[in-house]
Motif scaffolding. Sequence first.
Motif, mmCIF file in Angstrom:
data_model
loop_
_atom_site.group_PDB
_atom_site.id
_atom_site.type_symbol
_atom_site.label_atom_id
_atom_site.label_comp_id
_atom_site.label_asym_id
_atom_site.label_seq_id
_atom_site.Cartn_x
_atom_site.Cartn_y
_atom_site.Cartn_z
ATOM 1 N N ALA A 59 -3.447 -13.250 -7.448
ATOM 2 C CA ALA A 59 -3.899 -12.113 -8.253
ATOM 3 C C ALA A 59 -4.427 -10.993 -7.361
ATOM 4 O O ALA A 59 -4.220 -9.809 -7.650
ATOM 5 C CB ALA A 59 -4.973 -12.569 -9.243
ATOM 6 N N MET A 60 -5.094 -11.343 -6.264
ATOM 7 C CA MET A 60 -5.557 -10.330 -5.323
ATOM 8 C C MET A 60 -4.374 -9.632 -4.654
ATOM 9 O O MET A 60 -4.417 -8.414 -4.403
ATOM 10 C CB MET A 60 -6.461 -10.954 -4.272
ATOM 11 C CG MET A 60 -7.137 -9.929 -3.375
ATOM 12 S SD MET A 60 -8.261 -10.641 -2.175
ATOM 13 C CE MET A 60 -7.106 -11.432 -1.075
ATOM 14 N N LEU A 61 -3.299 -10.381 -4.398
ATOM 15 C CA LEU A 61 -2.092 -9.769 -3.848
ATOM 16 C C LEU A 61 -1.500 -8.769 -4.822
ATOM 17 O O LEU A 61 -0.995 -7.716 -4.415
ATOM 18 C CB LEU A 61 -1.073 -10.864 -3.515
ATOM 19 C CG LEU A 61 0.239 -10.421 -2.872
ATOM 20 C CD1 LEU A 61 -0.008 -9.830 -1.495
ATOM 21 C CD2 LEU A 61 1.212 -11.594 -2.773
ATOM 22 N N VAL A 62 -1.568 -9.073 -6.129
ATOM 23 C CA VAL A 62 -1.056 -8.153 -7.147
ATOM 24 C C VAL A 62 -1.860 -6.861 -7.150
ATOM 25 O O VAL A 62 -1.323 -5.794 -7.452
ATOM 26 C CB VAL A 62 -1.089 -8.838 -8.536
ATOM 27 C CG1 VAL A 62 -0.703 -7.876 -9.633
ATOM 28 C CG2 VAL A 62 -0.165 -10.036 -8.559
ATOM 29 N N VAL A 63 -3.127 -6.928 -6.830
ATOM 30 C CA VAL A 63 -3.943 -5.709 -6.764
ATOM 31 C C VAL A 63 -3.616 -4.895 -5.512
ATOM 32 O O VAL A 63 -3.537 -3.660 -5.557
ATOM 33 C CB VAL A 63 -5.441 -6.073 -6.804
ATOM 34 C CG1 VAL A 63 -6.303 -4.823 -6.625
ATOM 35 C CG2 VAL A 63 -5.779 -6.760 -8.117
ATOM 36 N N LEU A 64 -3.407 -5.569 -4.394
ATOM 37 C CA LEU A 64 -3.204 -4.867 -3.123
ATOM 38 C C LEU A 64 -1.839 -4.197 -3.033
ATOM 39 O O LEU A 64 -1.727 -3.038 -2.616
ATOM 40 C CB LEU A 64 -3.370 -5.841 -1.958
ATOM 41 C CG LEU A 64 -4.777 -6.388 -1.713
ATOM 42 C CD1 LEU A 64 -4.760 -7.464 -0.638
ATOM 43 C CD2 LEU A 64 -5.719 -5.267 -1.314
ATOM 44 N N VAL A 65 -0.774 -4.907 -3.429
ATOM 45 C CA VAL A 65 0.583 -4.385 -3.218
ATOM 46 C C VAL A 65 0.867 -3.153 -4.080
ATOM 47 O O VAL A 65 1.390 -2.151 -3.556
ATOM 48 C CB VAL A 65 1.620 -5.499 -3.453
ATOM 49 C CG1 VAL A 65 3.039 -4.938 -3.384
ATOM 50 C CG2 VAL A 65 1.457 -6.605 -2.430
ATOM 51 N N PRO A 66 0.576 -3.140 -5.400
ATOM 52 C CA PRO A 66 0.806 -1.889 -6.145
ATOM 53 C C PRO A 66 -0.015 -0.718 -5.634
ATOM 54 O O PRO A 66 0.440 0.425 -5.672
ATOM 55 C CB PRO A 66 0.408 -2.264 -7.579
ATOM 56 C CG PRO A 66 0.577 -3.731 -7.654
ATOM 57 C CD PRO A 66 0.192 -4.236 -6.308
ATOM 58 N N VAL A 99 1.463 -7.556 -16.001
ATOM 59 C CA VAL A 99 2.234 -8.748 -16.358
ATOM 60 C C VAL A 99 2.078 -9.828 -15.294
ATOM 61 O O VAL A 99 1.914 -11.021 -15.618
ATOM 62 C CB VAL A 99 3.720 -8.375 -16.558
ATOM 63 C CG1 VAL A 99 4.585 -9.621 -16.681
ATOM 64 C CG2 VAL A 99 3.880 -7.507 -17.799
ATOM 65 N N CYS A 100 2.096 -9.439 -14.028
ATOM 66 C CA CYS A 100 1.987 -10.435 -12.951
ATOM 67 C C CYS A 100 0.598 -11.053 -12.886
ATOM 68 O O CYS A 100 0.453 -12.254 -12.621
ATOM 69 C CB CYS A 100 2.349 -9.786 -11.616
ATOM 70 S SG CYS A 100 4.086 -9.326 -11.470
ATOM 71 N N VAL A 101 -0.444 -10.257 -13.119
ATOM 72 C CA VAL A 101 -1.794 -10.820 -13.132
ATOM 73 C C VAL A 101 -1.936 -11.832 -14.264
ATOM 74 O O VAL A 101 -2.502 -12.925 -14.079
ATOM 75 C CB VAL A 101 -2.835 -9.687 -13.261
ATOM 76 C CG1 VAL A 101 -4.213 -10.271 -13.571
ATOM 77 C CG2 VAL A 101 -2.901 -8.869 -11.987
ATOM 78 N N ILE A 102 -1.409 -11.500 -15.440
ATOM 79 C CA ILE A 102 -1.467 -12.435 -16.564
ATOM 80 C C ILE A 102 -0.672 -13.695 -16.239
ATOM 81 O O ILE A 102 -1.084 -14.820 -16.568
ATOM 82 C CB ILE A 102 -0.939 -11.757 -17.839
ATOM 83 C CG1 ILE A 102 -1.849 -10.594 -18.233
ATOM 84 C CG2 ILE A 102 -0.846 -12.758 -18.985
ATOM 85 C CD1 ILE A 102 -1.338 -9.791 -19.406
ATOM 86 N N PHE A 103 0.465 -13.528 -15.570
ATOM 87 C CA PHE A 103 1.279 -14.686 -15.200
ATOM 88 C C PHE A 103 0.505 -15.654 -14.302
ATOM 89 O O PHE A 103 0.561 -16.872 -14.494
ATOM 90 C CB PHE A 103 2.547 -14.198 -14.485
ATOM 91 C CG PHE A 103 3.323 -15.270 -13.798
ATOM 92 C CD1 PHE A 103 4.191 -16.089 -14.517
ATOM 93 C CD2 PHE A 103 3.202 -15.482 -12.432
ATOM 94 C CE1 PHE A 103 4.913 -17.080 -13.882
ATOM 95 C CE2 PHE A 103 3.923 -16.472 -11.792
ATOM 96 C CZ PHE A 103 4.777 -17.278 -12.527
ATOM 97 N N PHE A 104 -0.242 -15.130 -13.355
ATOM 98 C CA PHE A 104 -0.939 -15.994 -12.407
ATOM 99 C C PHE A 104 -2.146 -16.711 -13.004
ATOM 100 O O PHE A 104 -2.629 -17.672 -12.408
ATOM 101 C CB PHE A 104 -1.385 -15.185 -11.186
ATOM 102 C CG PHE A 104 -0.263 -14.800 -10.275
ATOM 103 C CD1 PHE A 104 0.598 -15.755 -9.777
ATOM 104 C CD2 PHE A 104 -0.065 -13.479 -9.901
ATOM 105 C CE1 PHE A 104 1.641 -15.410 -8.933
ATOM 106 C CE2 PHE A 104 0.973 -13.124 -9.051
ATOM 107 C CZ PHE A 104 1.830 -14.091 -8.572
#
Length: 448
Positions: A59-66, A99-104
């Motif tokens: 989830a932290m990766l989802v925050v950093l990459v976008p 969507v990716c944060v919810i997925f994780f």
Amino acid sequence: MGMVISCSAAYCIPNSGILGSVAWGFSSVFIVLDLVGLSWFYCMVSGWTGFDGVSLLMAMLVVLVPTMSLVSSVGDYKFSEMGSNGKELGEVIYLISLVCVIFFVMSNWMDFFFFFEFSLLPTFWLILKWGYQPERLQAGVLMLMYTVCGSLPLLIIILMSWNESFTDSFLLMKLMGGNWEYIQSWVCILAILGFLIKLPVYLVHGWLPKAHVEAPLSGSMILAGILLKLGGYGLFRFVWVFEMKMSGALMFIVVISLWGGLVSGLYCLTQSDLKALIAYSSISHMALGLGGILSFYECGKMAGMCLFFAHGLCSPALFSLAASVYDWSQSRSVLLSKGILRVFPLFSVFWFLMCIVNMGIPPSLNFFSEIFCAGSLVYLSVFFVVPLVLMCLFTGVYCMFLYSVVNHGACSEMVKPMFNLSERYLYSLVYSLSILMGGFLFLSCFMM
């Protein structure tokens, strides 16, 4: 202790310019890592959501990459009237991130599968509308066909397990044993085929280079940094819930992925397109992470997820550098983009740093994760030494080829010097380098 050191260093540096912002961003990331390191067990928040250290790390990766993608592609934005392309592009990136944060953080299989597939729709729209070439429709359709068709057997296995255990909760299935016969047989290849395509593994990778070449910069960064990790996290969670063990089918997958990663490394040396070269290098790294997870040793599984995180920062940074070359030369061809060192020496420094991090220089996160993945695979079978050594060799070769062919040589006439150069690429590159090179101080937060 690491939190105190990072905050003290950020406080001592003057809060001005890129150095101050990097220091505070670096400290905030490691404050989050200190909190992530406390999540050793799977925690149920509600009947719908749950998390552990791996979920929070992704989830932290989802925050950093976008964030990196929005900073690097700020040139695509047009702040004029409502309904501009830039505003719509930002909304699509926010949707993919949500969507990716919810997925994780999903804790049951049906919601997990729904968001796993739903993430493809905004990505398809991103490629279709903001792609550079007329072939973007073919690339988007190919991505949908590969992933959706590969996920249908996974859906059938999920429904079968739900019918047998009368629940689709991760935690309840694991507490019930989760060790069904059809998961341990050759049917498991069909069960995890959807995850293998999303990684992707060699032989089912045909959609990835086309999608990367046709996608805009933000699409390529999100595709390499987040969407490929959906397959790795899904495989990790599938192995964890169903308590899978090594079998002939899984050994077959490991062998194919490792030798396929070696072939992908060789194919990188024949590429003339920068984005295609970086895309094929992703297949090689994902093969090593997959081998670490399917070795079924705790060290290998932890290193595999750490490698996914490290690749999720390194690969988008390389795509950002490739986009900077495209801004200067209006071409992604390595033959038309030579001599960057003579015109933009600062960017050549970042090219060199990201290339050596991509090949796994110590003490980067890539180095530690690749060492532990390779060690678990060698402990599984000594015959894996041959593909691992060759993969390590050719990874170094194509990374140095990527650096030298772009930065050295006679300066191409297509590359024009720019005096009012934007700093937007530098911010994302410095942030990713800070985490990749300083993450070894908090290695227990990445390997859990």
